[in-house]
Write a protein that holds these residues in place. Structure first.
Motif, PDB file in Angstrom:
ATOM      1  N   THR A  66       0.847  -1.120   0.101  1.00  0.00           N
ATOM      2  CA  THR A  66       0.013  -0.079  -0.057  1.00  0.00           C
ATOM      3  C   THR A  66       0.868   1.255  -0.111  1.00  0.00           C
ATOM      4  N   SER A  67       2.436   1.203  -0.065  1.00  0.00           N
ATOM      5  CA  SER A  67       2.870   2.332  -0.288  1.00  0.00           C
ATOM      6  C   SER A  67       4.304   2.048  -0.923  1.00  0.00           C
ATOM      7  N   LYS A  68       5.325   2.844  -1.143  1.00  0.00           N
ATOM      8  CA  LYS A  68       6.510   2.540  -1.936  1.00  0.00           C
ATOM      9  C   LYS A  68       7.296   1.746  -1.020  1.00  0.00           C
ATOM     10  N   MET A  69       7.537   0.454  -1.814  1.00  0.00           N
ATOM     11  CA  MET A  69       8.571  -0.510  -1.307  1.00  0.00           C
ATOM     12  C   MET A  69       9.280  -1.266  -2.443  1.00  0.00           C
ATOM     13  N   SER A  70      10.620  -1.283  -2.272  1.00  0.00           N
ATOM     14  CA  SER A  70      11.399  -2.141  -3.350  1.00  0.00           C
ATOM     15  C   SER A  70      12.094  -3.393  -2.487  1.00  0.00           C
ATOM     16  N   LEU A  71      11.923  -4.352  -3.257  1.00  0.00           N
ATOM     17  CA  LEU A  71      12.348  -5.692  -2.742  1.00  0.00           C
ATOM     18  C   LEU A  71      14.003  -5.785  -3.554  1.00  0.00           C
ATOM     19  N   MET A  86      -2.880  -1.139 -10.632  1.00  0.00           N
ATOM     20  CA  MET A  86      -3.063  -0.957  -9.057  1.00  0.00           C
ATOM     21  C   MET A  86      -3.024   0.592  -8.745  1.00  0.00           C
ATOM     22  N   LEU A  87      -3.919   1.119  -8.073  1.00  0.00           N
ATOM     23  CA  LEU A  87      -3.778   2.124  -7.293  1.00  0.00           C
ATOM     24  C   LEU A  87      -3.680   2.062  -5.740  1.00  0.00           C
ATOM     25  N   HIS A  88      -2.866   2.907  -5.172  1.00  0.00           N
ATOM     26  CA  HIS A  88      -2.763   2.759  -3.734  1.00  0.00           C
ATOM     27  C   HIS A  88      -2.504   4.247  -3.168  1.00  0.00           C
ATOM     28  N   PHE A  89      -2.992   4.265  -1.862  1.00  0.00           N
ATOM     29  CA  PHE A  89      -2.867   5.532  -1.184  1.00  0.00           C
ATOM     30  C   PHE A  89      -2.307   5.341   0.654  1.00  0.00           C
ATOM     31  N   ALA A  90      -1.286   6.163   0.749  1.00  0.00           N
ATOM     32  CA  ALA A  90      -1.049   5.785   2.184  1.00  0.00           C
ATOM     33  C   ALA A  90      -0.743   7.433   3.009  1.00  0.00           C
ATOM     34  N   ARG A 118      -9.944  -9.332  -2.722  1.00  0.00           N
ATOM     35  CA  ARG A 118      -9.575  -9.495  -3.971  1.00  0.00           C
ATOM     36  C   ARG A 118      -9.513  -8.084  -4.666  1.00  0.00           C
ATOM     37  N   TYR A 119     -10.331  -7.508  -4.070  1.00  0.00           N
ATOM     38  CA  TYR A 119     -10.458  -6.035  -5.076  1.00  0.00           C
ATOM     39  C   TYR A 119      -9.999  -4.576  -4.034  1.00  0.00           C
ATOM     40  N   LEU A 120      -9.746  -4.965  -2.800  1.00  0.00           N
ATOM     41  CA  LEU A 120      -9.387  -4.038  -2.024  1.00  0.00           C
ATOM     42  C   LEU A 120      -8.154  -4.707  -0.841  1.00  0.00           C
ATOM     43  N   VAL A 121      -7.098  -3.847  -0.493  1.00  0.00           N
ATOM     44  CA  VAL A 121      -6.210  -4.117   0.501  1.00  0.00           C
ATOM     45  C   VAL A 121      -6.048  -2.992   1.555  1.00  0.00           C
ATOM     46  N   VAL A 122      -6.059  -3.031   2.640  1.00  0.00           N
ATOM     47  CA  VAL A 122      -6.307  -1.942   3.810  1.00  0.00           C
ATOM     48  C   VAL A 122      -5.209  -2.138   4.908  1.00  0.00           C
TER      49      VAL A 122
END
Length: 859
Positions: free
Chosen positions: A127-132, A560-564, A506-510
Motif C-alpha cells: 500500500t506504499s512505496k516498497m522495493s525488494l 493497481m492504485l494505492h494511497f498511504a 481481492r478488490y481492496l487491501v487495507v
C-alpha cells in the motif's frame, strides 16, 4: 526496570514467539478446472517440510508464518491430478497468491503437473512505496555495501559528506532492522552494526510510509533478512582487491607544480601519502575486501542448523589521507524443537576503524582525528505456531555500542593546540576533539499474529528497551583552549506498542494501524529550558500516537492504485539530549565558556506527517511501472537556539526547526528474463525548511547572524535524481563465437548510471549585497559504474572472476563549491591565498575512476 524487561521477555520465551517483519504467507483458491467449483479439503503442502494446510468449503487456503525464501508447493487431492508449483517466492510481510485449477483423473498414478512460478510482477498487497532487493542484486551491482545500493533507489540521495537522505529528510532518519531486530545506536542515531552484503538473503526498502509495527524512523525503514540455516552445506568466499589504479590525489605534486604545494628547503613536497597497511592491523597483510558465508546442518542433530558470515575490509581512501578498516561477523544457530516451535540464537560483532579527510590537515594526517566504532548484539528468539491461524513471538536481546574519536592513542591531557601555516594548513600538534561514547541496551520484544477471518490479519505487539548511556567529551583540552567537557552516565527507557489489521480482499487491501511510543529520559532539568534560573523539576515522559493507513485497489489484473497516510516520530539521539548535562546543576560553569551548547531532555520527538498516492502498471509480462506522488510536513525538528537569561548566554537544543518536502518518483523495472534485467529510478523533489542541520542555530549564534525567518532550500535538496541499471548474462553456449568457441559464454556485465542535479549553495556577490540563502545551484553530477563477471566451472566449486570500475569516465562531480565562483577548485579571488593548494580540496568533488578485481567461489 531491568528486572521487569528481562522477566517479561523470559516469560514470553518460555511459551515461544517470532520476530516481526521476517515472515510472509501463501494464500490462494483451488477450484475444479472444468466447472470452476471450489474444492474443499485439498491438501496444500510445502515440499520437504511438515507444514501444510487444507482448503475450506470455499476452496480457500492460507499458509502462515513462512520465513522469507523460495518454496515448492504440492497440491494433492484424491481423484485429481497432483500439481507441484516450484519457485514460489515468499517475501516478508507480504502475501503470495497461488490460485489453482485441478484436473480430474481416474488414475491415482497419473503424472503430476509441474508449474514453474514467476515472482509476482505487481504486489497487490503493498500500500506504499516498497522495493525488494534480493541477494543476486547485491552480487551483480558494482557496489560494495548496502548503503551504496540504497543510493540507487528512488527517493534516496546523498549529500556532500556521503550521508543518505530519503525524500528530502535529514540524515539519520533511516531505521535498519536485521532479522527482526531494530539496530540503532541510541547515542548517535547511526546503524548499530555493519551489514555484510554476503549475508543478505532479502532486503525490503520502505520509503515514505510504513505500517504501525515500525517506529523511530521519519524517512525510511530498511528491513534486512540474513541467510538462514540450510539442509545442505552452502559456502561462499569472495575477495575484492584494493584499488588497482593509483589515485591522482595521493600524488606528492597534485594541486600544482613549483610553489603551488608546500615544500621543504630542498624543493621536495612536504606531502607524504600515508597507507593503512602499517597503521591498522599490521599483522594482517590483506588489503581489499574479503567476505564469506557458510550455512548448513549440524550432523549431531538434524534439528540443528547454522548460518555464519564474516567480512574484513582494509583500504586506503582515494583522498590524500584516510582509511577504512572493518571487521564483521554474524552467527545464527537454529533448533527445530518441534514442527511448530523453532528457537534461534543470533550474535553479531563488528568494528570499524576509520579516518576521514580534512584538507586543513593534508600535511599532518597523524594530527587529525580518527574513529574506532565497535558494536555487538545478541538475541534469542523463538518461533511458535499455536494454531493454523495463530502464532506469536518474543525476543530477548542485548545491544552494545562503543565509539572513540580522537588523535591516535592520546589522552586529553596530552593534546597540544594545532599550529597552522600562513596558508592555513596545519603543520604541528593536534586536532581539537576527544570523545568516548558508550551504550548498553537491554530489550524484550513480542509480536502476535492472528488470521481471525479470511480477510483480516491482525498483528499487535510491544517492544521494551532500557538504555544505559555514557559520554566523555573534551573540546580543545589544552591551556587557553575552550576546555569544554562533558561526562555523564545515565539511564533512559523506551517502550512502544502497536496494533494493525491487514484487510485483504481481492478488490481492496487495507493496512490500518496505530502505534504508541513512550520515552522517559529519567532526568531533572530546568522547568523552563531557556532559563537556568528556574527550579530543577523532573522531566515528564514523552508519549505520542501514530496513526497509519494504507489502501491498495487492483483496478485490473495489470493496474493497481494505492494511497498511504501516517504520522511518524523519531526521538533525538540521546547524545543531544544529555549534551553538557553538567551545566544543568551548575549553570555558573557556563559563564566560563563562550557560547556553551546545552542538551535538553525536554525536547520532543521529531514528527513527520506523510501522504502518498501512486499507481502501478504492468507494461508486459516482465515489465512494470511504479509512480508515486508524495508530500511530507515535518515539524519539531531538533534545533539549537541562542538564549540570553541574565547572567547566562548560551545555546540550547530545542524543537524550533521545520521543513516541508514534496515530489514524485518513478520506477521502471524489467525483471530478469531473456538473459537481462533493467531498472530505472527517477525522483523529483523540493525540500525546503528553516535550517538543514540541528547545529545550524549554534553556528548562527557564534557568527552573530540572525536566525532565518522563512523556508529556504535545504543544503541536501536535489531536484532531480536518476539511477539506471542494466544487467546482461550470457548463458552456456551463448554469445559471439571465434570458430566454434563462444567467447562470452557464462559472462555477465552490469552498467549502472547515476545522475543528480546539483545541491544548492549561497553565492557571494559583495560585502554589501544581501543574497538569499541557497539561491544558487552546483552543477550536475553523473557517474557510470561497471562490473564484468566471468563464471568458471571448477568441480565441485563454481568460480566467478570479477572486474569493477567505478566512475568509468573519470567525471569530476562537484560536491562543494566556492561561493564566489560556484566552482570546486577556484575561489575567484586571486591573491586570497599564496598558492592554489588550499583552494584545490579534492574532497570538493566525488571519487575519481577506481578499479577493483576479484574472485568469488561458491559451493
Amino acid at each position: 526496570m531491568k528486572k521487569l524487561v528481562i522477566s517479561l521477555a523470559l516469560a514470553l520465551l518460555s511459551v515461544s514467539a517470532l520476530q516481526a517483519g521476517i515472515t510472509g504467507k501463501i494464500s490462494g483458491k483451488i477450484v475444479d478446472s472444468q466447472d470452476g467449483s471450489p474444492l474443499p479439503a485439498v491438501n496444500v503442502i510445502l515440499d520437504g517440510s511438515s507444514l501444510g494446510a487444507a482448503t475450506d468449503a470455499e476452496g480457500d487456503f492460507s499458509l502462515l508464518n513462512l520465513p522469507a525464501g523460495t518454496y515448492t508447493l504440492i497440491v494433492r487431492m484424491m481423484g485429481y491430478q497432483e500439481m507441484r508449483f516450484q519457485g514460489v517466492r515468499v517475501n516478508a510481510d507480504l502475501t503470495t497468491w497461488i490460485d489453482v485449477k485441478l484436473n480430474k483423473t481416474v488414475l491415482q498414478s497419473a503424472e503430476e503437473i509441474i508449474v514453474q512460478v514467476k515472482p509476482d510482477l505487481l504486489r497487490f498487497d503493498v500500500t506504499s512505496k516498497m522495493s525488494l532487493v534480493e541477494a543476486r542484486d547485491l552480487q551483480d551491482l558494482p557496489v560494495v555495501s548496502v548503503q551504496e545500493l540504497l543510493k540507487t533507489q528512488a527517493g534516496f540521495t546523498e549529500d556532500a559528506s556521503g550521508e543518505i537522505h530519503v525524500r528530502g529528510g535529514r540524515g539519520k532518519e533511516i531505521l535498519y532492522i536485521v532479522d527482526g531486530m531494530p539496530l540503532k545506536d541510541p547515542m548517535t542515531g547511526q546503524p548499530a552494526t555493519l551489514i555484510n552484503p554476503q549475508s543478505v538473503q532479502e532486503m525490503e526498502v520502505l520509503s515514505g510510509t510504513y505500517n504501525a509495527e515500525y517506529g523511530d524512523a521519519m524517512s525510511a525503514v530498511v528491513n534486512v533478512i540474513t541467510q538462514n540455516p540450510t539442509e545442505k552445506f552452502n559456502a561462499r568466499l569472495e575477495f575484492l582487491s584494493p584499488f588497482l589504479n593509483s589515485s591522482p590525489y595521493r600524488s606528492a605534486d597534485w594541486g600544482g607544480s613549483g610553489t603551488d604545494v608546500m615544500r621543504d628547503s630542498s624543493g621536495t613536497s612536504l606531502y607524504n601519502a600515508p597507507t593503512v597497511e602499517n597503521l591498522i592491523d599490521p599483522s594482517i597483510p590483506v588489503l581489499g575486501i574479503v567476505s564469506g558465508s557458510l550455512t548448513g546442518p549440524i550432523p549431531l542433530d538434524k534439528r540443528l542448523g547454522f548460518a555464519i558470515s564474516s567480512r574484513y575490509r582494509k583500504e586506503d581512501s582515494y583522498l590524500p589521507f584516510g582509511y577504512d578498516v572493518e571487521h564483521q561477523g554474524l552467527g545464527k544457530l537454529r533448533f527445530q524443537a518441534t514442527p511448530r516451535l523453532k528457537l534461534t540464537a543470533t550474535g553479531d560483532l563488528s568494528r570499524r576503524q576509520y579516518q576521514g579527510y580534512s584538507h586543513d590537515w593534508r600535511y599532518l594526517h597523524e594530527g587529525y582525528r580518527s574513529h574506532d566504532r565497535q558494536s555487538g548484539y545478541f538475541g534469542v528468539q523463538a518461533n511458535h505456531t499455536l494454531l493454523d491461524n495463530l502464532f506469536y513471538a518474543a525476543n530477548l536481546y542485548y545491544l552494545r555500542q562503543h565509539q572513540k574519536t580522537g588523535v591516535g592513542n592520546k589522552t586529553p591531557d596530552q593534546y597540544i593546540q594545532g599550529q597552522r601555516t600562513g596558508e592555513a594548513f596545519y603543520f604541528a600538534n593536534d586536532d581539537d576533539i576527544y570523545q568516548l561514547t558508550d551504550s548498553w541496551t537491554y530489550g524484550g520484544k513480542a509480536d502476535f499474529n492472528y488470521q481471525g477471518f479470511k480477510a483480516h490479519a491482525f498483528k499487535f505487539g510491544f517492544d521494551l528497551k532500557q538504555h544505559r548511556l555514557a559520554d566523555t567529551t573534551y573540546v580543545q583540552p589544552w591551556p587557553g583552549g575552550a576546555n569544554d567537557s562533558t561526562k555523564y552516565n545515565r539511564w533512559a527507557d523506551e517502550y512502544s506498542a502497536y496494533v494493525q489489521d491487514k484487510i485483504e480482499l481481492r478488490y481492496l487491501v487495507v493496512n490500518l494501524g496505530l502505534r504508541l511510543d513512550y520515552i522517559n529520559p529519567r532526568s531533572l532539568f530546568w522547568s523552563d529550558p531557556k532559563d537556568p534560573n528556574t527550579p530543577m523539576t523532573e522531566v515528564d515522559p514523552h508519549y505520542q500516537l501514530s496513526p497509519r493507513l494504507g489502501l491498495a485497489h487492483p483496478v485490473t489484473a495489470t493496474t493497481m492504485l494505492h494511497f498511504a497516510y501516517g504520522h511518524f516520530f523519531q526521538k533525538p539521539s540521546f547524545r543531544e539530549v544529555y549534551y553538557n548535562s553538567q551545566y544543568w546543576t551548575n549553570p555558573e560553569m557556563m559563564l566560563e565558556v563562550d557560547y556553551p551548547l546545552v542538551g535538553n531532555p525536554r525536547v520532543k520527538p521529531q514528527k513527520t506527517v506523510a501522504y502518498e498516492a501512486g499507481v502501478k502498471q504492468a507494461l508486459g509480462p516482465d515489465l512494470a511501472l511504479d509512480v508515486n506522488l508524495w508530500y511530507k510536513d515535518v515539524t519539531d525538528l531538533l534545533a539549537t537556539t541562542e538564549v540570553r537569561a541574565y547572567p547566562y548566554h548560551f545555546v540550547v537544543y530545542d524543537n524550533a526547526d521545520y521543513a516541508s518536502v514534496r515530489g514524485f518518483d518513478l520506477s521502471l523495472h524489467k525483471r530478469f528474463e531473456d538473459n537481462f534485467s533493467a531498472s530505472l529510478n527517477y525522483s523529483f523533489s523540493v525540500a525546503t525548511g528553516n535550517r538543514s542541520d540541528p547545529t545550524a542555530g549554534y553556528w548562527d549564534a557564534y557568527a552573530q547572524e540572525n536566525p532565518p525567518n522563512r523556508e529556504t532550500f535545504l543544503d541536501f535538496d536535489r531536484r532531480h535524481d536518476v539511477a539506471f541499471d542494466l544487467n546482461y548474462e550470457f548463458g552456456a553456449g551463448d554469445g559471439p563465437r571465434v570458430g566454434e568457441y563462444p567467447i562470452l559464454e557464462r559472462t555477465g556485465f552490469n552498467l549502472l548510471l547515476t545522475a543528480s542535479s546539483g545541491m544548492p549553495y549561497t553565492p557571494y556577490v559583495g560585502p554589501t549585497v544581501d543574497v538569499d540563502e541557497n539561491s544558487a545551484r552546483m552543477g550536475w553530477t553523473a557517474t557510470v559504474d561497471m562490473e564484468l563477471r566471468r563464471a568458471l566451472k571448477i568441480t565441485p566449486l563454481s568460480a566467478t572472476l570479477i572486474l569493477q570500475v567505478n566512475n568509468l569516465f573519470d567525471a569530476q562531480n562537484p560536491m562543494r563549491v566556492w561561493s564566489r565562483t560556484g566552482k570546486p577548485w577556484d575561489d575567484g579571488w586571486e591573491g586570497l591565498f599564496s598558492s592554489y593548494d588550499m583552494q584545490r580540496d579534492p574532497s570538493n568533488v566525488g571519487p575519481p575512476r577506481l578499479i577493483r578485481a576479484g574472485i568469488r567461489l561458491e559451493y
